[in-house]
Scaffold this active site. Structure first.
Site, PDB file in Angstrom:
ATOM      1  CG  HIS A  83      -1.539  -0.995   1.721  1.00 20.33           C
ATOM      2  ND1 HIS A  83      -1.384  -2.229   2.124  1.00 20.33           N
ATOM      3  CD2 HIS A  83      -3.248  -1.217   1.386  1.00 20.33           C
ATOM      4  CE1 HIS A  83      -2.530  -2.993   2.307  1.00 20.33           C
ATOM      5  NE2 HIS A  83      -3.688  -2.256   1.802  1.00 20.33           N
TER       6      HIS A  83
ATOM      7  CD  GLU B 163      -7.914  -8.114  -1.040  1.00 18.91           C
ATOM      8  OE1 GLU B 163      -6.890  -7.733  -1.722  1.00 18.91           O
ATOM      9  OE2 GLU B 163      -7.765  -8.538   0.165  1.00 18.91           O
TER      10      GLU B 163
ATOM     11  CD  GLU C  15      -7.343 -11.427   2.476  1.00 17.97           C
ATOM     12  OE1 GLU C  15      -6.879 -10.579   1.545  1.00 17.97           O
ATOM     13  OE2 GLU C  15      -7.342 -11.686   3.470  1.00 17.97           O
TER      14      GLU C  15
ATOM     15  CG  HIS D 143     -11.118 -11.183   2.126  1.00 18.70           C
ATOM     16  ND1 HIS D 143     -10.628 -10.169   1.395  1.00 18.70           N
ATOM     17  CD2 HIS D 143     -10.435 -10.662   3.513  1.00 18.70           C
ATOM     18  CE1 HIS D 143      -9.989  -9.333   2.060  1.00 18.70           C
ATOM     19  NE2 HIS D 143      -9.508  -9.866   3.342  1.00 18.70           N
TER      20      HIS D 143
ATOM     21  CG  ASP E 202      -4.494 -10.964  -1.367  1.00 16.14           C
ATOM     22  OD1 ASP E 202      -3.495 -10.715  -2.181  1.00 16.14           O
ATOM     23  OD2 ASP E 202      -4.759  -9.741  -0.634  1.00 16.14           O
TER      24      ASP E 202
ATOM     25  CG  ASP F 287      -9.481 -10.755   7.307  1.00 19.26           C
ATOM     26  OD1 ASP F 287      -8.877 -11.815   6.901  1.00 19.26           O
ATOM     27  OD2 ASP F 287      -8.965  -9.832   6.520  1.00 19.26           O
TER      28      ASP F 287
ATOM     29  CG  ASP G 271      -5.105 -11.144   7.117  1.00 23.74           C
ATOM     30  OD1 ASP G 271      -5.813 -11.833   6.273  1.00 23.74           O
ATOM     31  OD2 ASP G 271      -5.124 -10.059   7.171  1.00 23.74           O
TER      32      ASP G 271
ATOM     33  CG  ASP H  87      -3.442  -9.752   2.660  1.00 22.12           C
ATOM     34  OD1 ASP H  87      -2.958  -9.241   3.589  1.00 22.12           O
ATOM     35  OD2 ASP H  87      -4.372  -9.088   2.227  1.00 22.12           O
TER      36      ASP H  87
HETATM   37  C1  XUL Z   1      -7.561  -6.589   4.065  1.00 24.22           C
HETATM   38  C2  XUL Z   1      -6.986  -6.998   3.033  1.00 24.22           C
HETATM   39  C3  XUL Z   1      -6.075  -5.675   2.691  1.00 24.22           C
HETATM   40  C4  XUL Z   1      -5.865  -6.063   1.001  1.00 24.22           C
HETATM   41  C5  XUL Z   1      -5.184  -4.727   0.297  1.00 24.22           C
HETATM   42  O1  XUL Z   1      -8.447  -7.683   4.760  1.00 24.22           O
HETATM   43  O2  XUL Z   1      -7.002  -8.129   2.665  1.00 24.22           O
HETATM   44  O3  XUL Z   1      -4.832  -6.088   3.029  1.00 24.22           O
HETATM   45  O4  XUL Z   1      -5.514  -7.101   0.371  1.00 24.22           O
HETATM   46  O5  XUL Z   1      -5.723  -3.543   0.865  1.00 24.22           O
HETATM   47 CO    CO Z   2      -5.969  -9.023   0.912  1.00 23.61          CO
END
Ligand code: XUL
Ligand code: CO
Length: 523
Positions: free
Chosen positions: A189, A319, A355, A358, A383, A394, A396, A426
């Protein structure tokens, strides 16, 4: 079909299962304790006095310092403030070698067991199936903080500042990490890589300075898999960016995306991502949903126009995520996003970045989201991460579930790969994982899991039993009437005539347990 063995024609190397593999990595603290313990033990045998023991431990530390490439320019202390230099003496990851493939029987935590970059699977090198990327925000800006606790990661190169000098030093760490891991891609980012200034001009100047430095460090091989604009942290974005109720914020978000797209293009990025963290609502009572969705479409249209204007050839990716931080995010899932793109005539201009975590938040499996994207010709990037079945947000996490990885790779293979997209990790370390080497172990484990998934998907495809089971299930449509139905030529009168003629249809078994048995036997 019953006589065929799905694993007998494996294209991947076989070897000992790493199932009983024991983690033999020890933390820095443990190393010191062991060093002290070992030296005091041998000193006992040499009958040394305590003061001599202390002196020797001191000497050993000085030697270790030298081996590690000298002292850091700043202490690993979040209170310290010495961010005026981007210099760093020596390596950021001393003692971590370039990660190599050693095969499934290896017990080396810093080696690949399954990911063998150059190995050809189903006609493509592993590295080309995956195009693995390191996420700058998790790996280099993740602090381990959560709503209940302070940061836990005290990476030795961090000095506690958010200066441009610190951003550049962090960038050096990023490229050493990427080089040692042996990948070619990274994702960022705008605000991860460079700090905000007092004004937009100052912020853009900070970004330019760090981007220039990143370009130098990238060399000719490494490039961004994708870049994006961070439109969710700053308070100005509390109502969203493109869907904010405030026109000034819409304009500011546009300026930020414009700049982020320019720098992604400048760095040779292959894709650009839109993740609408706050593009949604907290309550419908104060929200004009129709107007916000129209604004979002206009914003994306303007992004497409600007991409063309600057000659950026990368894919624009959306996304999906159902919620968090908003209660409802407009890009809920792949199907909702596909519908939005179609409604606003944007379908040919965007693909999706799916993702896995998600997907599960939306009540789907990752496999479902990938297939939905693929069937709409929208699968652009993944992702790569996973959630926790007991936690509803989330998390991750790095994907380590081989069955899940196999399903993911079945979709990727059916899609013919993801290029110009790839797999972006991610994913972040758990709050309690605090050693620098944990960053490597996490990525190695994620890469190995997906490589095993690819091997398994190849076994399933080469064996053919599962595809045959599915083909047989729909065989009744491989007929004259089936062809008329599938080409839209069978009207209700014709179908009624057939139904009356045939009487009650025979309905065969779906063979789900057999399908699961075939799938399991490839894992
Ligand atoms: C948030 C997410 C972000 C996006 C990029 O849940 O996945 O990191 O991948 O903004
Ligand atoms: Co993401």
């Amino acid at each position: 079909m019953a006589n065929r063995n799905p694993v007998s024609r494996s294209p991947c190397r076989t070897g000992l299962s790493p199932k009983y593999w024991i983690l033999m990595v020890i933390s820095e603290e443990e190393k010191e304790v062991r060093l002290l313990h070992d030296s005091t033990a041998s000193m006992r045998t040499m009958k040394m006095k305590p003061v001599e023991i202390l002196l020797l431990v001191l000497c050993l530390n000085i030697v270790a310092f030298g081996v590690n490439g000298g002292p850091p320019t700043c202490p690993a202390n979040l209170e310290s403030d010495c961010g005026d230099s981007d210099e760093w003496k020596g390596e950021f990851f001393p003692g971590i070698p370039k990660i190599k493939y050693e095969g499934p029987s290896s017990k080396n935590p810093l080696a690949f067991k399954w990911y063998n970059a150059e190995e050809v699977i189903l006609g493509k090198k592993m590295k080309d199936w995956f195009r693995f990327s390191v996420a700058f925000w998790h790996t280099f800006r993740g602090t381990g903080a959560d709503p209940f606790g302070a940061p836990t990661k005290n990476w030795p190169w961090e000095d506690g500042t958010n200066s441009v000098a610190m951003a550049k030093r962090r960038m050096r760490a990023n490229f050493e990490f990427i080089d040692k891991l042996g990948v070619d891609w990274w994702c960022f980012h705008d605000r991860d890589i460079a700090p905000d200034g007092q004004t937009l001009e100052e912020t853009n100047a900070n970004l330019d300075e760090v981007v220039e430095f990143a370009k130098e460090l990238q060399g000719s091989k490494i490039r961004p898999l994708w870049g994006t604009a961070q439109l969710f942290l700053h308070p100005r974005y509390m109502h969203g960016g493109a869907t904010s109720s405030e026109l000034g914020v819409y304009a500011y978000a546009a300026a930020q995306v414009k700049k982020a797209m320019e720098v992604t293009h400048y760095l040779g990025g292959e894709n650009y991502v839109f993740w609408g963290g706050r593009e949604g609502y907290q309550s419908l009572l104060n929200t004009d949903m129709g107007r916000e969705l129209d604004h979002m479409a206009r914003f994306l249209e303007a992004a497409v126009a600007y991409k063309k204007k600057i000659g950026f050839k990368g894919t624009l990716l959306i996304e999906p995520k159902p919620q968090e931080p908003t209660k409802h995010q407009y890009d809920w899932d792949a199907a909702t996003t596909a519908n939005f793109l179609r409604k606003y005539g944007l379908i040919g201009e965007f693909k999706l970045n799916i993702e896995c975590n998600h997907a599960t938040l939306a009540g789907h499996s990752c496999h479902h989201e990938l297939e939905t994207a693929r069937l709409n010709d929208l699968l652009g990037n993944i992702d790569a991460n996973t959630g926790d079945p007991q936690i509803g947000w989330d998390t991750d996490q790095f994907l380590t579930d081989i069955a899940e990885a196999t399903m993911v790779m079945q979709s990727v293979v059916k899609n013919g790969g993801l290029a110009p997209g790839g797999f972006n990790f991610d994913a972040k370390l758990r709050r309690e994982s605090t050693d620098v080497e944990d960053l490597f172990i996490a990525h190695i484990s994620g890469m190995d899991t997906l490589a095993r998934g690819l091997c398994n998907a190849a076994k399933i495809i080469e064996d053919g039993s599962l595809a045959e089971l599915v083909r047989k299930r729909y065989a009744s449509f491989d007929t004259e009437l089936g062809a008329l139905i599938e080409t839209g030529k069978a009207d209700f009168e014709l179908l009624e005539k057939k139904a009356l003629q045939w009487g009650e249809p025979k309905v065969p078994s779906a063979k789900q347990e057999l399908a699961e048995m075939i799938f399991q036997s490839a894992l």
